[in-house]
Motif scaffolding. Structure first.
Motif, PDB file in Angstrom:
ATOM      1  N   ASN A  55      60.512  13.794 -21.347  1.00 13.47           N
ATOM      2  CA  ASN A  55      59.599  13.736 -22.473  1.00 13.47           C
ATOM      3  C   ASN A  55      59.061  15.098 -22.889  1.00 13.47           C
ATOM      4  O   ASN A  55      58.074  15.181 -23.592  1.00 13.47           O
ATOM      5  CB  ASN A  55      58.437  12.772 -22.177  1.00 13.47           C
ATOM      6  CG  ASN A  55      57.661  13.166 -20.947  1.00 13.47           C
ATOM      7  OD1 ASN A  55      57.003  14.189 -20.928  1.00 13.47           O
ATOM      8  ND2 ASN A  55      57.743  12.358 -19.904  1.00 13.47           N
ATOM      9  N   SER A  86      58.629  -2.156 -29.137  1.00 12.10           N
ATOM     10  CA  SER A  86      59.388  -0.906 -29.211  1.00 12.10           C
ATOM     11  C   SER A  86      58.919   0.104 -28.175  1.00 12.10           C
ATOM     12  O   SER A  86      59.651   1.043 -27.851  1.00 12.10           O
ATOM     13  CB  SER A  86      59.273  -0.295 -30.605  1.00 12.10           C
ATOM     14  OG  SER A  86      57.915  -0.015 -30.925  1.00 12.10           O
ATOM     15  N   LEU A  87      57.700  -0.068 -27.645  1.00 14.96           N
ATOM     16  CA  LEU A  87      57.192   0.817 -26.605  1.00 14.96           C
ATOM     17  C   LEU A  87      57.141   0.140 -25.245  1.00 14.96           C
ATOM     18  O   LEU A  87      56.762   0.756 -24.251  1.00 14.96           O
ATOM     19  CB  LEU A  87      55.779   1.314 -26.966  1.00 14.96           C
ATOM     20  CG  LEU A  87      55.664   2.236 -28.180  1.00 14.96           C
ATOM     21  CD1 LEU A  87      54.199   2.567 -28.449  1.00 14.96           C
ATOM     22  CD2 LEU A  87      56.466   3.515 -27.960  1.00 14.96           C
ATOM     23  N   GLU A 134      62.115  -1.528 -21.618  1.00 17.34           N
ATOM     24  CA  GLU A 134      63.418  -1.881 -22.211  1.00 17.34           C
ATOM     25  C   GLU A 134      63.261  -2.547 -23.572  1.00 17.34           C
ATOM     26  O   GLU A 134      64.099  -3.362 -23.977  1.00 17.34           O
ATOM     27  CB  GLU A 134      64.215  -2.781 -21.265  1.00 17.34           C
ATOM     28  CG  GLU A 134      64.639  -2.085 -19.980  1.00 17.34           C
ATOM     29  CD  GLU A 134      65.519  -0.857 -20.241  1.00 17.34           C
ATOM     30  OE1 GLU A 134      66.632  -1.037 -20.749  1.00 17.34           O
ATOM     31  OE2 GLU A 134      65.069   0.275 -19.940  1.00 17.34           O
ATOM     32  N   ASN A 135      62.199  -2.211 -24.280  1.00 20.84           N
ATOM     33  CA  ASN A 135      61.905  -2.766 -25.608  1.00 20.84           C
ATOM     34  C   ASN A 135      61.822  -4.289 -25.595  1.00 20.84           C
ATOM     35  O   ASN A 135      62.101  -4.947 -26.599  1.00 20.84           O
ATOM     36  CB  ASN A 135      62.971  -2.336 -26.633  1.00 20.84           C
ATOM     37  CG  ASN A 135      63.136  -0.840 -26.703  1.00 20.84           C
ATOM     38  OD1 ASN A 135      64.248  -0.345 -26.709  1.00 20.84           O
ATOM     39  ND2 ASN A 135      62.037  -0.097 -26.750  1.00 20.84           N
ATOM     40  N   ASP A 181      57.652   6.057 -20.197  1.00 23.93           N
ATOM     41  CA  ASP A 181      58.470   6.380 -21.364  1.00 23.93           C
ATOM     42  C   ASP A 181      59.618   5.387 -21.528  1.00 23.93           C
ATOM     43  O   ASP A 181      59.651   4.336 -20.881  1.00 23.93           O
ATOM     44  CB  ASP A 181      58.949   7.835 -21.291  1.00 23.93           C
ATOM     45  CG  ASP A 181      59.985   8.072 -20.191  1.00 23.93           C
ATOM     46  OD1 ASP A 181      60.454   7.091 -19.563  1.00 23.93           O
ATOM     47  OD2 ASP A 181      60.329   9.247 -19.951  1.00 23.93           O
ATOM     48  N   SER A 182      60.572   5.718 -22.389  1.00 20.19           N
ATOM     49  CA  SER A 182      61.657   4.783 -22.711  1.00 20.19           C
ATOM     50  C   SER A 182      62.574   4.511 -21.531  1.00 20.19           C
ATOM     51  O   SER A 182      63.342   3.551 -21.548  1.00 20.19           O
ATOM     52  CB  SER A 182      62.481   5.315 -23.889  1.00 20.19           C
ATOM     53  OG  SER A 182      63.031   6.586 -23.580  1.00 20.19           O
ATOM     54  N   TYR A 183      62.512   5.361 -20.489  1.00 20.73           N
ATOM     55  CA  TYR A 183      63.276   5.134 -19.271  1.00 20.73           C
ATOM     56  C   TYR A 183      62.410   4.517 -18.174  1.00 20.73           C
ATOM     57  O   TYR A 183      62.824   4.438 -17.020  1.00 20.73           O
ATOM     58  CB  TYR A 183      63.868   6.457 -18.767  1.00 20.73           C
ATOM     59  CG  TYR A 183      64.868   7.083 -19.706  1.00 20.73           C
ATOM     60  CD1 TYR A 183      66.189   6.632 -19.746  1.00 20.73           C
ATOM     61  CD2 TYR A 183      64.496   8.108 -20.558  1.00 20.73           C
ATOM     62  CE1 TYR A 183      67.112   7.204 -20.614  1.00 20.73           C
ATOM     63  CE2 TYR A 183      65.408   8.683 -21.431  1.00 20.73           C
ATOM     64  CZ  TYR A 183      66.715   8.224 -21.454  1.00 20.73           C
ATOM     65  OH  TYR A 183      67.622   8.787 -22.317  1.00 20.73           O
ATOM     66  N   SER A 184      61.196   4.093 -18.543  1.00 22.47           N
ATOM     67  CA  SER A 184      60.203   3.616 -17.570  1.00 22.47           C
ATOM     68  C   SER A 184      59.929   4.670 -16.505  1.00 22.47           C
ATOM     69  O   SER A 184      59.756   4.368 -15.321  1.00 22.47           O
ATOM     70  CB  SER A 184      60.640   2.288 -16.932  1.00 22.47           C
ATOM     71  OG  SER A 184      60.533   1.229 -17.864  1.00 22.47           O
TER      72      SER A 184
END
Length: 313
Positions: free
Chosen positions: A28, A253-254, A257-258, A268-271
């Motif tokens: 990030n 979306s946040l 895994e959405n 973040d998007s990868y947890s």
């Protein structure tokens, strides 16, 4: 439990945290972010860890006073290193369960300060503004209006949990951002072990708030979830480095895994945990959005070489 920390006995956990921390930093913070988020600071491992002590002092005093009505000067005065007592700290009106949890957190923060002091030396406790008026100003800025009556973190358990939501997470992301810049294994072990407890505290607070997500915070006609979303948005605004802070309920979306709107662990998007630079941390806790301009919880600024260098930059 009053025991000296034995970092080597938790090596697998430490190594897991290392991979988590390095992954968070890589995922990030891009090179294009650096001018805004803060160029890498040239500093020793000891200076980096001592910078974190500023947050540990804040947590220790807030939790100890909230649960017990007294702080470091009463419990372990040598750790304050002659620093001024906090302004406005007081015992909170907590229910028995929350009081027990916060008391444990307070003593854990004492242990953190003692661990850092023992391993790398200490800094003088900075002047801390823990007054109800300061918290009220933070909440006013977060919600975008002047709350009436002013928000009082010490009034009840819900208010205190919402105020506590402001604090451990900042220390957590600061530790994640610190680990990649440490050169000594012992320093990494220390910070990773501290990070483990900080992340646990944050998870407990977020879970307690999630259980109450739809509860309306009287008399403001706002739910607990709305308060967390707005205070997280404020920290993102002050830090000026994108979304690294999320409330307890988010758009899918946040979510993980959405697929989730629950957000008990902010990641973040990868947890993977978010990370923040010292510049971002200072902007948030000063409440000014400027690492060179003290205010907020630190009216005279944080202590230590890194904090001083940011103010003089």
């Amino acid at each position: 439990m009053a025991m000296k920390p034995c970092l080597s006995t938790s090596l697998p956990f430490v190594l897991l945290l290392f991979s988590w921390a390095f992954g968070g930093a890589a995922s990030n913070e891009s090179q294009s972010d650096l001018p805004k988020c803060g160029q890498a600071i040239e500093a020793s491992d000891a200076d980096r860890v001592k910078f974190a002590m500023n947050l540990e002092f804040l947590e220790a005093e807030f939790f100890l006073y909230g649960a017990l009505g007294r702080g470091l000067d009463s419990i372990v005065p040598y750790l304050a290193q002659g620093g001024p007592p906090p302004v406005g700290a007081q015992k909170a009106n907590l229910d028995p369960l929350i009081q027990q949890i916060i008391e444990e957190f307070g003593y854990q923060e004492v242990g953190h300060l003692r661990a850092i002091y023992t391993k790398v030396g200490g800094i003088q406790r900075p002047l801390l503004n823990l007054s109800a008026q300061n918290f009220a100003q933070v909440m006013d800025e977060a919600v975008g209006r002047k709350l009436q009556p002013p928000f009082d973190p010490y009034a009840n358990s819900i208010n205190y949990l919402l105020a506590s939501y402001l604090i451990p997470y900042v220390g957590l992301v600061g530790y994640v951002g610190t680990i990649p810049y440490l050169s000594d294994f012992n320093s990494k072990s220390l910070v990773a072990s501290l990070l483990g407890v900080e992340s646990g505290q944050d998870a407990v607070l977020r879970t307690l708030l999630y259980e109450r997500a739809n509860q309306v915070v009287a008399p403001y006609n706002m739910t607990v979830a709305e308060f967390t979303n707005k205070t997280s948005a404020l920290r993102n605004k002050l830090a000026m480095c994108g979304i690294k802070d999320e409330g307890i309920i988010v758009p899918s979306s946040l979510g993980a895994e959405n697929r989730t709107t629950s957000n008990i662990l902010s990641a973040d998007s990868y947890s993977v945990s978010y990370s923040r630079t010292p510049q971002e941390i200072a902007r948030i806790v000063y409440g000014t959005g400027n690492e060179a301009k003290p205010g907020g919880f630190y009216p005279r600024g944080a202590n230590g070489r890194i904090a001083r260098s940011l103010r003089s930059a």
